[in-house]
Design a protein around this motif. Structure first.
Motif, PDB file in Angstrom:
ATOM      1  N   SER A  31     154.094  20.210  17.845  1.00  0.00           N
ATOM      2  CA  SER A  31     153.457  20.321  19.160  1.00  0.00           C
ATOM      3  C   SER A  31     152.503  19.162  19.409  1.00  0.00           C
ATOM      4  O   SER A  31     152.454  18.620  20.516  1.00  0.00           O
ATOM      5  N   GLN A  32     151.752  18.771  18.401  1.00  0.00           N
ATOM      6  CA  GLN A  32     150.806  17.658  18.526  1.00  0.00           C
ATOM      7  C   GLN A  32     151.536  16.352  18.797  1.00  0.00           C
ATOM      8  O   GLN A  32     151.133  15.564  19.648  1.00  0.00           O
ATOM      9  N   GLN A  90     152.838  16.286  22.329  1.00  0.00           N
ATOM     10  CA  GLN A  90     151.733  16.034  23.256  1.00  0.00           C
ATOM     11  C   GLN A  90     151.371  14.553  23.272  1.00  0.00           C
ATOM     12  O   GLN A  90     151.131  13.977  24.331  1.00  0.00           O
ATOM     13  N   SER A 139     154.146  12.661  25.171  1.00  0.00           N
ATOM     14  CA  SER A 139     154.040  12.974  26.600  1.00  0.00           C
ATOM     15  C   SER A 139     152.851  12.264  27.236  1.00  0.00           C
ATOM     16  O   SER A 139     152.975  11.656  28.311  1.00  0.00           O
ATOM     17  N   GLN A 140     151.708  12.306  26.590  1.00  0.00           N
ATOM     18  CA  GLN A 140     150.505  11.671  27.130  1.00  0.00           C
ATOM     19  C   GLN A 140     150.675  10.163  27.221  1.00  0.00           C
ATOM     20  O   GLN A 140     150.270   9.537  28.208  1.00  0.00           O
TER      21      GLN A 140
END
Length: 99
Positions: free
Chosen positions: A23-24, A27, A30-31
């Protein structure tokens, strides 16, 4: 280019790679892509976040973090196509095989 963010399109192999990330890590990817879409290509190049690959096609290497890289196609000034997502180590293996 207009003042609106660039559109981001993911190749299906990128979606498969994302599914394998934590998940990290998802993220972070995506960021980084959203920051690129909002800031623009010229800003990212000047900040050494992306580098033009030394080929005739409009392909770029996006530095996501110390471990992850993305290969981008930007032949349309309003769109970023993410063609591949790989680790730095995998990219080094490809580079060594082609030299």
């Amino acid at each position: 280019m207009s003042d609106r963010p660039l559109q981001i399109t993911l190749h299906k192999r990128v979606q498969s790679a994302l599914d394998a990330l934590s998940s990290q890590e998802k993220q972070t990817v995506s960021q980084t892509l959203m920051n690129l879409a909002n800031s623009g290509i010229e800003t990212a190049i000047s900040a050494n976040i992306i580098k033009k690959l030394k080929i005739d096609e409009p392909l770029y290497l996006l530095l996501i973090n110390p471990n992850w890289r993305a290969i981008l196609n930007m032949d349309n000034p309003d769109e970023i196509k993410v063609l591949d997502l790989m680790t730095h180590d995998r990219l080094e293996i490809f580079a060594a095989a082609n030299s």
